[in-house]
Design a protein around this motif. Structure first.
Motif, PDB file in Angstrom:
ATOM      1  N   ARG A   1       0.824  -1.204   0.000  1.00  0.00           N
ATOM      2  CA  ARG A   1       0.000   0.000   0.000  1.00  0.00           C
ATOM      3  C   ARG A   1       0.857   1.253   0.000  1.00  0.00           C
TER       4      ARG A   1
ATOM      5  N   SER B   1       2.919   6.861  -1.988  1.00  0.00           N
ATOM      6  CA  SER B   1       3.679   8.101  -2.082  1.00  0.00           C
ATOM      7  C   SER B   1       4.644   8.045  -3.253  1.00  0.00           C
TER       8      SER B   1
ATOM      9  N   ARG C   1      12.360   3.108   4.635  1.00  0.00           N
ATOM     10  CA  ARG C   1      11.091   2.616   4.077  1.00  0.00           C
ATOM     11  C   ARG C   1      11.180   1.130   3.750  1.00  0.00           C
TER      12      ARG C   1
ATOM     13  N   TYR D   1       3.447   4.079  12.834  1.00  0.00           N
ATOM     14  CA  TYR D   1       2.353   4.585  12.015  1.00  0.00           C
ATOM     15  C   TYR D   1       2.722   5.920  11.364  1.00  0.00           C
ATOM     16  N   ARG D   2       3.457   6.783  12.093  1.00  0.00           N
ATOM     17  CA  ARG D   2       3.875   8.058  11.502  1.00  0.00           C
ATOM     18  C   ARG D   2       4.774   7.823  10.292  1.00  0.00           C
ATOM     19  N   LYS D   3       5.703   6.882  10.435  1.00  0.00           N
ATOM     20  CA  LYS D   3       6.614   6.607   9.326  1.00  0.00           C
ATOM     21  C   LYS D   3       5.869   5.966   8.150  1.00  0.00           C
ATOM     22  N   MET D   4       4.901   5.115   8.449  1.00  0.00           N
ATOM     23  CA  MET D   4       4.116   4.514   7.374  1.00  0.00           C
ATOM     24  C   MET D   4       3.362   5.586   6.596  1.00  0.00           C
ATOM     25  N   ARG D   5       2.808   6.564   7.315  1.00  0.00           N
ATOM     26  CA  ARG D   5       2.116   7.660   6.616  1.00  0.00           C
ATOM     27  C   ARG D   5       3.100   8.485   5.795  1.00  0.00           C
ATOM     28  N   ARG D   6       4.290   8.722   6.358  1.00  0.00           N
ATOM     29  CA  ARG D   6       5.277   9.536   5.638  1.00  0.00           C
ATOM     30  C   ARG D   6       5.679   8.888   4.324  1.00  0.00           C
TER      31      ARG D   6
ATOM     32  N   GLY E   1       3.919   6.701   2.627  1.00  0.00           N
ATOM     33  CA  GLY E   1       2.796   6.290   1.803  1.00  0.00           C
ATOM     34  C   GLY E   1       2.450   4.830   1.931  1.00  0.00           C
TER      35      GLY E   1
ATOM     36  N   VAL F   1       0.071   2.614   3.242  1.00  0.00           N
ATOM     37  CA  VAL F   1      -1.285   2.881   3.726  1.00  0.00           C
ATOM     38  C   VAL F   1      -1.743   1.755   4.629  1.00  0.00           C
TER      39      VAL F   1
END
Length: 594
Positions: A536, A539, A551, A580-585, A587, A589
């Protein structure tokens, strides 16, 4: 802030953190930073700022900031103040100090060029906290997480890209004087604004230069499809937009970004597209004032789109276990097959997990009748006894003409052992020996590598991210393998998501994902929400080398732990919230994760 009690353990840091949170004067930004520092397991009693040799001083940030810091250094002569510029990862790129005493103190705490002052390594500090929070910060004395830094007062301001507003780095002022924090912060903000203004001017000149070369290419007598690209902009004319669409469009942009990121990439090269066509790229660098502004690519398309599913049938029948119809893959298979059948020594280069071993084993099954497939890996240590025994074993395997000897991961061999292995192969030239196949990763093997030159044929096996058209075929292949009794299909949305995934572990990772999907109870159609979080990645931001490694580590962790975020975070030494912050950074998902 409260006075620090002696002790360097994590427990002492937690006790001090509790004091900080109870102090009415404690700022929320500092409290949050201390919490992150404990999540990163930073030791408050010792300082460990990693060192990166040869920091990049050729970045737009460094080029803009260094002249400003030089002028500022003259203005602050004899003041006990240090000025620094860092990149987005907290690596100190440059430091200017006029006072010898302060220089000694800064060196004592490793606050010097090349050292990394991100929060994950040294806890709460001006540089790291400004980068982590994205806000200007003043960290004074006891607010520092690590004891060794508590003599300093630091004002740091993030520096953002003038148009994209992405984080480029930080400007930092450090002193040992206890004075007006407001004045120090105002000064830091002013200097950071000057640096951002200079970056805007440089970016404008850079993009104007690229636009000028792009327009010149489009205005030529026979322009054809033209693409201009750098890290910030992509420009293409109508001819290219009309001629290259769908998966071919994304594949071309992927290759173009890699070309643009390498200032040495110039001349003509050919790229196989998912449709079966070949894009011939004539690459011109856009250079102004000793800086690289990007690349202009004139594109010529060769061939016609080929029909999809049927293309993979031929290689699958000829060499069982090989799936795919991407032109780069078919070329690698054909060249390897020709060398294998002829008995020529072969070197296969490719990223980890692209299928080098699978390719050799398939060729041996199809064309190795009567020959024994032997495999050797690099020795477990460089001790003389171990390497001597390894060379002896390799020599014995090579002495059997009916063998096919695969030396795996030759990029892991040290220079002395590579030299000795090369000498052994040279001595055996002209005698009846086993057929030799070397496998390795291209990024770690130099162009002047003698060992590679001793092989008759060199074949590059393409990464999965350059085989967009093969994703669906590979998915069907692995689903049939791991769910032979069921009928599974992949929805268009899920397929698109699979095609956009960077696949750092290539086909090896893709097979693991398909195996997991096949073993889960699910309906006949695999939907996007059924995919694990490693697939997912939405980004498309350009990542630094450190960010890419981080990543990919997260993606591999999620793959190893069956998408369990908590266990992956524990392995990486971070909290679930940080994960979770790093996953959002990046991309990645999240879906229904544990």
């Amino acid at each position: 802030m409260p006075r620090h009690q002696p002790g360097s353990s994590l427990q002492a840091a937690r006790e001090l953190y509790l004091e900080v949170t109870r102090d009415p004067s404690a700022r929320p930004l500092v409290v949050a930073s201390w919490q992150r520092s404990m999540e990163h397991r930073v030791k408050s009693g010792s300082l460990d700022a990693p060192y990166l040799d040869d920091p990049n001083l050729d970045s737009p940030l460094a080029r803009a900031a260094l002249p400003i810091l030089a002028r500022l250094h003259e203005q602050l002569a004899d003041d006990p103040v240090a000025t620094m510029i860092t990149d987005r990862n907290g690596v100190v790129l440059s430091r200017k100090v006029s006072h010898d005493g302060l220089t000694t103190n800064l060196n004592r705490v490793q606050l010097a060029p090349g050292h990394v002052f991100a929060e994950r390594y040294v806890g709460t500090n001006g540089i790291g906290t400004a980068l982590a929070s994205g806000r200007p910060v003043m960290i004074a004395g006891m607010e520092h997480y690590v004891e060794a830094l508590r003599d300093f007062h630091c004002a740091a301001v993030p520096i953002l890209h003038p148009t994209r507003r992405t984080l480029l780095g930080a400007f930092n002022l450090t002193t040992v004087r206890q004075g007006s924090g407001g004045m120090l912060m105002a000064f830091a903000r002013s200097v950071a604004a000057q640096i951002e203004g200079e970056i805007a001017a440089i970016t404008s000149r850079r993009e104007r230069a690229l636009f000028h070369d792009y327009m010149a290419a489009c205005s030529s007598v026979r322009p054809g499809p033209v693409l201009a690209i750098n890290r910030d902009v992509v420009m293409m004319n109508e001819q290219l937009g009309a001629a290259v669409t769908g998966p071919d469009h994304y594949a071309l942009l992927d290759h173009a970004r890699e070309i643009a990121d390498s200032p040495r990439s110039e001349g003509t090269r050919s790229i196989a597209l998912p449709s079966g066509r070949v894009a011939e790229l004539r690459v011109s660098r856009c250079r102004r004032e000793d800086s690289d502004a990007g690349a202009v690519l004139r594109v010529r398309l060769i061939g016609r789109p080929q029909p999809g599913p049927a293309a993979s049938a031929a290689p699958a029948r000829t060499d069982p276990g090989l799936v795919g119809s991407a032109p780069q893959w078919l070329r690698a298979v054909a060249d390897s097959r020709a060398a294998f059948v002829a008995g020529t020594s072969l070197q296969l280069l490719g990223e980890a997990g692209v299928g080098k071993r699978t390719l050799v084993e398939a060729l041996h099954r199809a064309h190795g009748a009567g020959r024994r497939l032997e495999t050797a890996q690099p020795p477990p240590s460089d001790s003389p006894a171990v390497t001597e025994r390894w060379l002896h074993d390799v020599g014995e395997l090579l002495a059997v003409p009916s063998n096919v000897l695969v030396l795996r991961d030759v990029h892991l061999l040290g220079d002395p052992l590579r030299q000795r292995l090369g000498n052994l192969l040279t001595q055996l030239e002209g005698t009846a020996t086993a057929q030799l196949v070397l496998t390795g990763q291209p990024s770690t093997v130099g162009a002047d590598d003698r060992l590679g030159r001793l092989c008759g044929v060199l074949v590059e096996v393409p990464p999965l991210r350059h085989r967009h058209g093969d994703i669906e075929r590979l998915a069907r292949f692995f689903l049939r393998r791991y769910r032979p009794s069921g009928e599974s299909r992949i929805s268009p949305d899920a397929l698109t998501m699979l095609q956009r995934c960077p696949w750092p572990e290539n086909v090896r990772q893709f097979e693991s994902v398909m195996r997991g999907l096949a073993r889960r109870p699910a309906g006949p159609v695999i939907q996007a929400e059924d995919l694990p979080p490693e697939c997912r990645v939405s980004s498309h931001k350009v990542l630094t080398t450190i960010e890419t490694l981080e990543r990919d580590a997260i993606l591999r962790g999620l793959m190893d732990h069956d998408s369990n975020v908590q266990r992956t975070a524990q392995d990486l030494g971070i909290s679930r919230a940080t994960m979770y912050r790093k996953m959002r950074r990046y991309g990645i998902v999240p879906s229904n994760l544990t």
